[in-house]
Design a protein around this motif. Structure first.
Motif, PDB file in Angstrom:
ATOM      1  N   ASP B 394      99.822 117.799 128.393  1.00  0.00           N
ATOM      2  CA  ASP B 394      98.614 117.450 128.493  1.00  0.00           C
ATOM      3  C   ASP B 394      97.882 117.959 129.895  1.00  0.00           C
ATOM      4  OD1 ASP B 394      96.480 115.177 127.553  1.00  0.00           O
ATOM      5  OD2 ASP B 394      96.349 114.943 129.791  1.00  0.00           O
ATOM      6  N   GLU B 395      98.745 118.001 130.934  1.00  0.00           N
ATOM      7  CA  GLU B 395      98.166 118.743 132.397  1.00  0.00           C
ATOM      8  C   GLU B 395      97.856 120.173 132.136  1.00  0.00           C
ATOM      9  OE1 GLU B 395     101.531 116.438 134.261  1.00  0.00           O
ATOM     10  OE2 GLU B 395     100.298 116.997 135.924  1.00  0.00           O
ATOM     11  N   VAL B 396      98.712 120.789 131.300  1.00  0.00           N
ATOM     12  CA  VAL B 396      98.423 122.409 131.385  1.00  0.00           C
ATOM     13  C   VAL B 396      97.477 122.396 130.528  1.00  0.00           C
ATOM     14  CG1 VAL B 396      99.639 124.424 130.559  1.00  0.00           C
ATOM     15  CG2 VAL B 396     100.979 122.959 131.709  1.00  0.00           C
ATOM     16  N   ILE B 397      97.367 121.860 129.522  1.00  0.00           N
ATOM     17  CA  ILE B 397      96.233 122.104 128.396  1.00  0.00           C
ATOM     18  C   ILE B 397      94.725 121.921 129.085  1.00  0.00           C
ATOM     19  CG2 ILE B 397      94.973 121.372 126.427  1.00  0.00           C
ATOM     20  CD1 ILE B 397      97.665 121.092 125.059  1.00  0.00           C
ATOM     21  N   ARG B 398      94.669 120.823 129.991  1.00  0.00           N
ATOM     22  CA  ARG B 398      93.449 120.538 130.534  1.00  0.00           C
ATOM     23  C   ARG B 398      93.042 121.503 131.614  1.00  0.00           C
ATOM     24  NH1 ARG B 398      94.370 115.930 134.297  1.00  0.00           N
ATOM     25  NH2 ARG B 398      95.385 115.181 132.304  1.00  0.00           N
ATOM     26  N   GLU B 399      94.404 121.816 132.398  1.00  0.00           N
ATOM     27  CA  GLU B 399      93.773 122.916 133.469  1.00  0.00           C
ATOM     28  C   GLU B 399      93.214 124.398 132.701  1.00  0.00           C
ATOM     29  OE1 GLU B 399      96.180 123.652 136.828  1.00  0.00           O
ATOM     30  OE2 GLU B 399      96.675 125.711 136.059  1.00  0.00           O
ATOM     31  N   LEU B 400      94.113 124.794 131.421  1.00  0.00           N
ATOM     32  CA  LEU B 400      93.805 125.881 130.717  1.00  0.00           C
ATOM     33  C   LEU B 400      92.384 125.728 130.290  1.00  0.00           C
ATOM     34  CD1 LEU B 400      96.930 126.742 128.869  1.00  0.00           C
ATOM     35  CD2 LEU B 400      96.063 128.065 130.618  1.00  0.00           C
ATOM     36  N   ALA B 401      91.921 124.490 129.789  1.00  0.00           N
ATOM     37  CA  ALA B 401      90.518 124.565 129.259  1.00  0.00           C
ATOM     38  C   ALA B 401      89.488 124.535 130.430  1.00  0.00           C
ATOM     39  CB  ALA B 401      90.505 123.181 128.429  1.00  0.00           C
ATOM     40  N   GLN B 402      89.803 124.101 131.595  1.00  0.00           N
ATOM     41  CA  GLN B 402      88.985 124.177 132.606  1.00  0.00           C
ATOM     42  C   GLN B 402      88.710 125.563 133.117  1.00  0.00           C
ATOM     43  OE1 GLN B 402      91.390 121.546 135.163  1.00  0.00           O
ATOM     44  NE2 GLN B 402      89.889 119.664 134.907  1.00  0.00           N
ATOM     45  N   LYS B 403      89.984 126.459 132.759  1.00  0.00           N
ATOM     46  CA  LYS B 403      89.685 127.875 133.110  1.00  0.00           C
ATOM     47  C   LYS B 403      89.017 128.562 131.909  1.00  0.00           C
ATOM     48  CE  LYS B 403      93.263 127.765 136.724  1.00  0.00           C
ATOM     49  NZ  LYS B 403      92.183 127.855 137.762  1.00  0.00           N
ATOM     50  N   GLY B 404      88.740 127.779 130.889  1.00  0.00           N
ATOM     51  CA  GLY B 404      88.375 128.739 129.814  1.00  0.00           C
ATOM     52  C   GLY B 404      89.061 129.297 128.789  1.00  0.00           C
ATOM     53  N   TYR B 405      90.241 128.518 128.810  1.00  0.00           N
ATOM     54  CA  TYR B 405      91.279 129.133 127.713  1.00  0.00           C
ATOM     55  C   TYR B 405      91.317 128.004 126.744  1.00  0.00           C
ATOM     56  CZ  TYR B 405      93.075 132.595 130.867  1.00  0.00           C
ATOM     57  OH  TYR B 405      92.979 133.538 131.897  1.00  0.00           O
ATOM     58  N   ILE B 406      91.485 128.257 125.390  1.00  0.00           N
ATOM     59  CA  ILE B 406      91.685 127.330 124.441  1.00  0.00           C
ATOM     60  C   ILE B 406      93.116 127.521 124.040  1.00  0.00           C
ATOM     61  CG2 ILE B 406      91.008 128.877 122.549  1.00  0.00           C
ATOM     62  CD1 ILE B 406      90.025 126.218 121.053  1.00  0.00           C
ATOM     63  N   THR B 407      93.713 126.274 124.067  1.00  0.00           N
ATOM     64  CA  THR B 407      95.204 126.293 123.561  1.00  0.00           C
ATOM     65  C   THR B 407      95.377 126.157 122.303  1.00  0.00           C
ATOM     66  OG1 THR B 407      95.717 124.981 125.649  1.00  0.00           O
ATOM     67  CG2 THR B 407      97.426 124.631 123.942  1.00  0.00           C
ATOM     68  N   SER B 408      96.280 127.088 121.648  1.00  0.00           N
ATOM     69  CA  SER B 408      96.248 127.101 120.207  1.00  0.00           C
ATOM     70  C   SER B 408      98.019 126.611 120.022  1.00  0.00           C
ATOM     71  CB  SER B 408      96.088 128.579 119.882  1.00  0.00           C
ATOM     72  OG  SER B 408      96.308 128.831 118.443  1.00  0.00           O
ATOM     73  N   PHE B 409      97.608 125.905 118.650  1.00  0.00           N
ATOM     74  CA  PHE B 409      99.067 125.519 118.102  1.00  0.00           C
ATOM     75  C   PHE B 409      99.173 126.146 116.827  1.00  0.00           C
ATOM     76  CE2 PHE B 409      97.718 122.097 121.180  1.00  0.00           C
ATOM     77  CZ  PHE B 409      99.057 121.808 121.922  1.00  0.00           C
ATOM     78  N   CYS B 410      98.623 127.191 116.921  1.00  0.00           N
ATOM     79  CA  CYS B 410      98.618 127.998 115.297  1.00  0.00           C
ATOM     80  C   CYS B 410      99.855 128.389 114.939  1.00  0.00           C
ATOM     81  CB  CYS B 410      97.772 129.133 115.431  1.00  0.00           C
ATOM     82  SG  CYS B 410      97.562 130.326 114.255  1.00  0.00           S
ATOM     83  N   THR B 411     100.188 128.325 113.793  1.00  0.00           N
ATOM     84  CA  THR B 411     101.520 129.045 113.333  1.00  0.00           C
ATOM     85  C   THR B 411     101.213 129.526 111.763  1.00  0.00           C
ATOM     86  OG1 THR B 411     101.927 126.968 112.233  1.00  0.00           O
ATOM     87  CG2 THR B 411     102.986 127.346 114.409  1.00  0.00           C
ATOM     88  N   ALA B 412      99.851 130.068 111.567  1.00  0.00           N
ATOM     89  CA  ALA B 412      99.332 130.324 110.331  1.00  0.00           C
ATOM     90  C   ALA B 412      99.969 131.582 109.989  1.00  0.00           C
ATOM     91  CB  ALA B 412      97.888 130.500 110.362  1.00  0.00           C
ATOM     92  N   GLY B 413      99.979 132.555 110.820  1.00  0.00           N
ATOM     93  CA  GLY B 413     100.152 134.092 110.556  1.00  0.00           C
ATOM     94  C   GLY B 413     101.549 134.109 109.868  1.00  0.00           C
TER      95      GLY B 413
END
Lengths: 96, 498
Positions: B394-413
């Protein structure tokens, strides 16, 4: 033994590539073939995607081992779809 | 506790299959020529801005660099020129993967090991290490926490090399992980992709691994320098066989596992040499199979219990050089994913993520059974090394989002045929980034609704809005289909992807 397997796999790829080209020519629909390994659907032959403008997302099982991924599959008449699946099952049985 | 009894030693003697790697060698040599690497590093001392910029342009066109070009970048000394290199590395990442960062968690299943690597706490002679192998029920419990409480969708499972954690045990643990489904706030949680970090295997064993449907198979060479490799991996152990390890991914590809990952442990030998080694490894895989590494990892040595080698090595990598390593790998193999782990402290992670990192872990625990035991402090005796960043997802994702990164949980490929050559083509043409973007939005929405704190949800939704706007602007013909999926996810449907 390994050589034999490799030749057989190559022939399967060759056949599936031909079927993919045929479907594209006849119906204008793109198809790629995959090997089903649990959650993984691993590319084997056929169309290679060209990005998000035309994603292939419709997953159809040919048998327990192989599947196809396509777009607009529903546009192929039902009877012809069944024939295609039967043909693919025969090809896979022979070369897979 | 003794980890290696007579039966384990007997097992170890039968692991290496000489003919499965010797057939790749040419005139008795593998593809890492130490002298040649040093020669290239010496002869490419001309690092004029003009020459360096031409190489940067090549990277921007997403081509794998030649060894001479990578050597040139590694030799740059001018600080301003390094700033340019860092900036272009970030640009290349954005071009291939956009602004998304994929997250995962490591799951250590067993720390029994027949090897005796000087730098590793799992080494067999380390009597201080507490040995444990998870039962399948314990694997299930670990997965329930990771998928049901933290919200991970992707794991890397890790095992020591030992008959207790042979390919059959590995297969059983992966099947167990895939079978877990947990109810969450709005939907359900599950692990959708299991990547594997395990010892080199024979082709027969790799076929067993393939059948389960793993994500990526990862083997790090640790060091590409032959002499150092020999020194840190004592003779008589399986791991002392350099080529058995070097060609492990060749065998994986031969067995039909078409997503493989490489890495080097920085701190064992000269870092410039290791970067060149990674490049040679990449190029050999590309040349022989048309498939390069799905990811490259670049861990630095970290302190480990009762492991004095780590304090003694003269090749420790400084933070400044670490940045250079990441940037040069990014530029040398533009299409590859790059994994930065929680070994690194938070301040380093912040600094290096913009240089081209594509994947990172969070809420990480590397003690055996540590997720379900719920202890918060690290326990050195249960771990391979000590982590630098224990922050929650939660903390890491919040910080990444504040810096303009979107966290992906994608496993589609890997679930829709974008594997092997197919994914390589998309990555090399810069066409995968749109799949990354839309699947990131869908999976991030899931995670925000199922697991996020209020504060993270707020920051995360701001990022989602911007991303959706970009899809609308740049992919108008696709926008409606995408929004249909997005609304369904918002309504509680799960696992929709392109």
């Amino acid at each position: 033994m390994e050589k034999e397997i490799s030749i057989s796999e190559n022939r399967l790829v060759e056949k599936l590539n031909r079927i993919s080209a045929f479907i594209k020519k006849k119906y204008g629909i793109r198809v790629k073939f995959v090997e089903i390994l649990g959650k993984r659907w691993s590319y084997v032959a056929g169309e290679k995607e060209d990005g998000l403008s035309s994603p292939l997302t419709e997953r159809i099982k040919i048998d327990e081992r192989f599947g196809l991924i396509t777009d607009r599959w529903e546009e192929i008449p039902k009877k012809e779809k069944n024939n295609l699946i039967s043909l693919l099952q025969r090809v896979i049985k022979k070369y897979g | 506790m003794a980890t290696v009894g007579p039966s384990a030693l007997k097992w170890a003697r039968g692991v290496v299959k000489e003919k499965e790697y010797k057939r790749y060698m040419e005139k008795g040599r593998d593809f890492i020529n130490d002298e040649e690497i040093w020669e290239r590093l010496k002869k490419n001392k001309d690092h004029s801005p003009q020459k360096v910029r031409a190489i940067l342009d090549k990277s921007l066109s997403l081509e794998t660099l030649e060894p001479d070009e990578t050597a040139t970048l590694l030799n740059v000394e001018d600080k301003d020129l390094w700033e340019e290199i860092f900036a272009v590395a970030g640009e290349v990442k954005k071009k291939v993967y956009d602004n998304r960062i994929v997250t995962f968690a490591p799951l250590y299943c067993s720390n029994f090991c027949v090897n005796n690597c000087l730098y590793c706490a799992f080494r067999r002679e380390n009597r201080v290490e507490k040995r444990r192998r998870l039962t399948l029920e314990e694997v299930r419990k670990e997965t329930e926490v990771l998928a049901g409480k933290v919200g991970h969708k992707r794991l890397i499972v890790v095992y020591g090399e030992h008959p207790l954690s042979d390919v059959h045990y590995i297969a059983d643990t992966i099947r167990t992980i895939y079978s877990v489904k947990m109810k969450t706030k709005r939907g359900y949680g599950e692990i959708r992709r299991v990547n594997v970090n395990a010892a080199p295997m024979s082709i027969e064993e790799l076929r067993i691994l393939k059948e389960i449907g793993i994500g990526t198979y990862q083997v790090f060479q640790e060091t590409y320098h032959h002499k150092t490799y020999k020194k840190v991996h004592p003779e008589g152990t399986i791991k002392s066989n350099y080529q058995w390890r070097l060609y492990s991914l060749h065998r994986a590809l031969e067995a039909g596992i078409d997503d493989v990952a490489i890495g080097a442990l920085f701190g064992l030998y000269d870092w410039k040499f290791e970067v060149m080694g990674l490049l040679y490894h990449t190029r050999d895989l590309e040349e022989r199979f048309g498939i390069g590494p799905h990811t490259i990892s670049f861990p630095r040595l970290e302190p480990a219990v009762n492991t004095p080698f780590i304090q003694e090595t003269k090749y420790k990598v400084s933070d400044e050089d670490f940045k250079k390593i990441i940037a040069v790998i990014r530029l040398s193999v533009p299409y590859t994913g790059m994994i930065l782990t929680a070994r690194e402290p938070a301040h380093i992670r912040r600094e290096v993520i913009p240089l081209g990192v594509t994947q990172t872990d969070a809420s990480t625990k590397i003690g055996i059974g540590a997720y379900s035991d719920r202890y918060d402090e690290q326990e050195a005796e249960r771990q391979q090394f000590l982590l630098g960043d224990a922050r929650s997802l939660d903390e890491v994702i919040r910080e990444l989002a504040q810096k303009g990164y979107i966290t992906s949980f994608c496993t589609a490929g890997y679930r829709c045929g974008r594997t092997g050559k197919c994914i390589m083509n998309l990555l090399k043409q810069g066409k995968e980034r749109w799949f990354c973007k839309v699947n990131a939005i869908l999976t991030f929405r899931e995670w925000l609704d199922d697991f996020a704190s209020q504060e993270t949800k707020r920051v995360g939704e701001e990022i989602i809005e911007k991303e959706i706007e970009e899809v609308k602007r740049q992919k108008p013909s696709f926008y409606h289909k995408f929004m249909e999926y997005y609304e369904r996810v918002k309504d509680g449907e799960r696992d929709l992807y392109f």
